[in-house]
Design a protein around this motif. Structure first.
Motif, PDB file in Angstrom:
ATOM      1  N   ALA A  76       2.775   7.287  20.786  1.00 54.61           N
ATOM      2  CA  ALA A  76       1.674   7.121  19.844  1.00 54.61           C
ATOM      3  C   ALA A  76       2.100   7.541  18.441  1.00 54.61           C
ATOM      4  N   PHE A  77       1.825   6.668  17.486  1.00 52.75           N
ATOM      5  CA  PHE A  77       2.095   6.951  16.080  1.00 52.75           C
ATOM      6  C   PHE A  77       0.785   7.367  15.424  1.00 52.75           C
ATOM      7  N   GLN A  78       0.674   8.645  15.112  1.00 53.51           N
ATOM      8  CA  GLN A  78      -0.529   9.201  14.511  1.00 53.51           C
ATOM      9  C   GLN A  78      -0.366   9.118  12.985  1.00 53.51           C
ATOM     10  N   GLY A  79      -0.638   7.920  12.479  1.00 52.61           N
ATOM     11  CA  GLY A  79      -0.389   7.625  11.077  1.00 52.61           C
ATOM     12  C   GLY A  79       0.532   6.429  10.959  1.00 52.61           C
ATOM     13  N   ARG A  80       0.088   5.425  10.201  1.00 53.83           N
ATOM     14  CA  ARG A  80       0.882   4.205  10.027  1.00 53.83           C
ATOM     15  C   ARG A  80       1.303   4.072   8.573  1.00 53.83           C
ATOM     16  N   PHE A  81       2.052   3.006   8.308  1.00 55.13           N
ATOM     17  CA  PHE A  81       2.565   2.730   6.971  1.00 55.13           C
ATOM     18  C   PHE A  81       1.977   1.412   6.470  1.00 55.13           C
ATOM     19  N   HIS A  82       1.835   1.312   5.151  1.00 59.38           N
ATOM     20  CA  HIS A  82       1.153   0.167   4.553  1.00 59.38           C
ATOM     21  C   HIS A  82       2.012  -0.452   3.451  1.00 59.38           C
ATOM     22  N   TYR A  83       1.791  -1.733   3.265  1.00 57.22           N
ATOM     23  CA  TYR A  83       2.478  -2.466   2.195  1.00 57.22           C
ATOM     24  C   TYR A  83       2.133  -1.880   0.836  1.00 57.22           C
ATOM     25  N   TYR A  84       0.875  -1.451   0.656  1.00 61.89           N
ATOM     26  CA  TYR A  84       0.451  -0.939  -0.655  1.00 61.89           C
ATOM     27  C   TYR A  84       1.072   0.413  -0.990  1.00 61.89           C
ATOM     28  N   GLU A  85       1.674   1.083  -0.003  1.00 62.89           N
ATOM     29  CA  GLU A  85       2.381   2.334  -0.285  1.00 62.89           C
ATOM     30  C   GLU A  85       3.747   2.071  -0.925  1.00 62.89           C
ATOM     31  N   ALA A 184      -8.632 -10.470   8.904  1.00 63.99           N
ATOM     32  CA  ALA A 184      -7.785 -10.931   7.800  1.00 63.99           C
ATOM     33  C   ALA A 184      -7.012  -9.750   7.237  1.00 63.99           C
ATOM     34  N   GLY A 185      -5.705  -9.927   7.048  1.00 61.35           N
ATOM     35  CA  GLY A 185      -4.869  -8.862   6.507  1.00 61.35           C
ATOM     36  C   GLY A 185      -4.486  -9.126   5.069  1.00 61.35           C
ATOM     37  N   LEU A 186      -4.859  -8.200   4.168  1.00 59.32           N
ATOM     38  CA  LEU A 186      -4.511  -8.265   2.751  1.00 59.32           C
ATOM     39  C   LEU A 186      -3.692  -7.044   2.378  1.00 59.32           C
ATOM     40  N   THR A 187      -3.079  -7.101   1.196  1.00 58.57           N
ATOM     41  CA  THR A 187      -2.192  -6.009   0.798  1.00 58.57           C
ATOM     42  C   THR A 187      -2.927  -4.722   0.477  1.00 58.57           C
ATOM     43  N   GLY A 188      -4.153  -4.775  -0.139  1.00 58.75           N
ATOM     44  CA  GLY A 188      -4.731  -3.582  -0.718  1.00 58.75           C
ATOM     45  C   GLY A 188      -3.894  -3.175  -1.928  1.00 58.75           C
ATOM     46  N   PRO A 189      -4.120  -1.983  -2.512  1.00 59.09           N
ATOM     47  CA  PRO A 189      -5.044  -0.957  -2.048  1.00 59.09           C
ATOM     48  C   PRO A 189      -6.482  -1.103  -2.561  1.00 59.09           C
ATOM     49  N   CYS A 190      -6.782  -2.174  -3.282  1.00 62.96           N
ATOM     50  CA  CYS A 190      -8.161  -2.373  -3.737  1.00 62.96           C
ATOM     51  C   CYS A 190      -9.043  -2.806  -2.569  1.00 62.96           C
ATOM     52  N   PHE A 191     -10.270  -2.297  -2.550  1.00 68.62           N
ATOM     53  CA  PHE A 191     -11.260  -2.912  -1.673  1.00 68.62           C
ATOM     54  C   PHE A 191     -11.658  -4.253  -2.282  1.00 68.62           C
ATOM     55  N   GLU A 192     -12.190  -5.138  -1.461  1.00 66.38           N
ATOM     56  CA  GLU A 192     -12.421  -6.518  -1.887  1.00 66.38           C
ATOM     57  C   GLU A 192     -13.631  -6.642  -2.817  1.00 66.38           C
ATOM     58  N   VAL A 208     -11.860  -7.585   7.393  1.00 64.81           N
ATOM     59  CA  VAL A 208     -10.670  -7.564   6.544  1.00 64.81           C
ATOM     60  C   VAL A 208     -10.148  -6.139   6.422  1.00 64.81           C
ATOM     61  N   GLY A 209      -8.822  -6.028   6.403  1.00 70.21           N
ATOM     62  CA  GLY A 209      -8.190  -4.726   6.229  1.00 70.21           C
ATOM     63  C   GLY A 209      -6.812  -4.864   5.605  1.00 70.21           C
ATOM     64  N   MET A 210      -6.109  -3.732   5.531  1.00 65.99           N
ATOM     65  CA  MET A 210      -4.854  -3.669   4.781  1.00 65.99           C
ATOM     66  C   MET A 210      -3.664  -3.341   5.685  1.00 65.99           C
ATOM     67  N   SER A 211      -3.761  -3.706   6.956  1.00 66.01           N
ATOM     68  CA  SER A 211      -2.703  -3.337   7.908  1.00 66.01           C
ATOM     69  C   SER A 211      -2.682  -4.325   9.064  1.00 66.01           C
ATOM     70  N   THR A 212      -2.082  -3.901  10.178  1.00 62.26           N
ATOM     71  CA  THR A 212      -2.174  -4.533  11.500  1.00 62.26           C
ATOM     72  C   THR A 212      -1.412  -5.854  11.621  1.00 62.26           C
ATOM     73  N   VAL A 213      -1.661  -6.800  10.716  1.00 60.09           N
ATOM     74  CA  VAL A 213      -1.052  -8.123  10.845  1.00 60.09           C
ATOM     75  C   VAL A 213       0.480  -8.056  10.890  1.00 60.09           C
ATOM     76  N   PRO A 214       1.155  -7.368   9.967  1.00 62.09           N
ATOM     77  CA  PRO A 214       2.624  -7.300  10.059  1.00 62.09           C
ATOM     78  C   PRO A 214       3.108  -6.682  11.368  1.00 62.09           C
ATOM     79  N   GLU A 215       2.413  -5.643  11.834  1.00 68.39           N
ATOM     80  CA  GLU A 215       2.812  -4.980  13.079  1.00 68.39           C
ATOM     81  C   GLU A 215       2.677  -5.918  14.276  1.00 68.39           C
ATOM     82  N   VAL A 216       1.605  -6.696  14.272  1.00 69.44           N
ATOM     83  CA  VAL A 216       1.385  -7.630  15.391  1.00 69.44           C
ATOM     84  C   VAL A 216       2.422  -8.749  15.358  1.00 69.44           C
TER      85      VAL A 216
END
Length: 271
Positions: A76-85, A184-192, A208-216
């Motif tokens: 389990a990864f308690q914390g993920r990484f994001h494109y907007y980081e 739907a996966g978007l880059t963020g970090p802005c809310f829509e 819509v969110g800022m994660s998940t799609v690349p991991e899947v």
């Protein structure tokens, strides 16, 4: 070979002995408490893993756990990484490569997301049935290593239909209200913006969110079976767009965490 060259993988193999996880779990914003359902055998802070990225977002603790959920070995990864980081696609999807190299063939991924479907309300759980990739990059761009997966990946069943059916049954058994929909996966970090929410709803997205799609995408490249679930933490419905902050997202996610944890724990125990 990837396995022979990666310092994080070598470090883990040298420190976890014969432990072989069957499930991999990536926990989204405010949902790290699912780890309390794990009988932990090994625990690592991200900053002690060589060449491993660091989580910089509030609500993502930065800890890697290996142990058991209902006798099923998990990582389990308690914390993920994001494109907007500022991470590259390959870096933010590295945990998926890592879990697969340790033997994982089934992945559960969760996230906090905004809802556009007018039937949704704040706090709903949504089983992800499909996604729309609106990121400007793809983790599979570049030379393909055939040891990791095929050049062209079939995404027609990105989210495992058997897992979805099982989650429906679990939700009914334990009286957990659920929705289903497209993420739907978007880059963020802005809310829509309200216009962006309208656009996303009209192209077929329910949340819509800022994660998940690349991991899947990487999980499917590796031949893994995927279960995805969202907590609807805010709404962008026509005529009802709310002010939203990361603090509010975490607050809603925390309130719904027990139901999400129950679903995921029961799913893992049955598969």
């Amino acid at each position: 070979m990837y396995e022979e060259q990666n310092p994080t993988l070598i470090y883990l193999k040298n420190n976890i002995g014969a432990f072989k996880p069957h499930w991999g779990i990536i926990l989204g914003s405010g949902m790290g408490d699912l780890v309390h359902h794990i009988t932990v055998v090994h625990s690592f802070e991200y900053n002690e893993l060589p060449d491993f990225p660091k989580s910089t977002v509030q609500g993502h603790q930065g800890r890697l756990l290996l142990g058991y959920i209902c006798n099923q070995p998990v990582i389990a990864f308690q914390g993920r990484f994001h494109y907007y980081e500022g991470y590259s696609m390959k870096t933010l999807t590295f945990p998926v490569r890592l879990m697969n190299s340790l033997g994982v063939q089934k992945m559960a991924v969760s996230n906090a997301s905004g809802g556009m479907n007018p039937d949704f309300k704040v706090g709903d759980l949504m089983l992800i049935t499909d996604h729309i990739n609106l990121f400007p990059d793809n983790p599979l761009i570049g030379p393909n290593d055939p040891h990791l997966g095929p050049r062209f990946v079939n995404m027609s069943k990105a989210y495992d239909v058997e897992f979805i059916a099982s989650a429906r049954s679990i939700a009914k058994q334990f009286s957990i209200p659920i929705k289903e929909g497209v993420y739907a996966g978007l880059t963020g970090p802005c809310f829509e913006t309200p216009a962006e929410y309208r656009y996303l709803w009209r192209i077929g997205a329910d949340a819509v969110g800022m994660s998940t799609v690349p991991e899947v995408i990487v999980a499917k490249h590796a031949g893994m079976r995927v279960f995805g679930i969202s907590i609807i933490t805010d709404l962008g419905i026509e005529g009802h767009t709310e002010d939203v902050s990361h603090e509010e997202v975490l607050k809603v996610a925390k309130l719904k965490e027990p139901e999400l944890s129950k679903l995921v724990v029961e799913l893992i125990s049955r598969h």
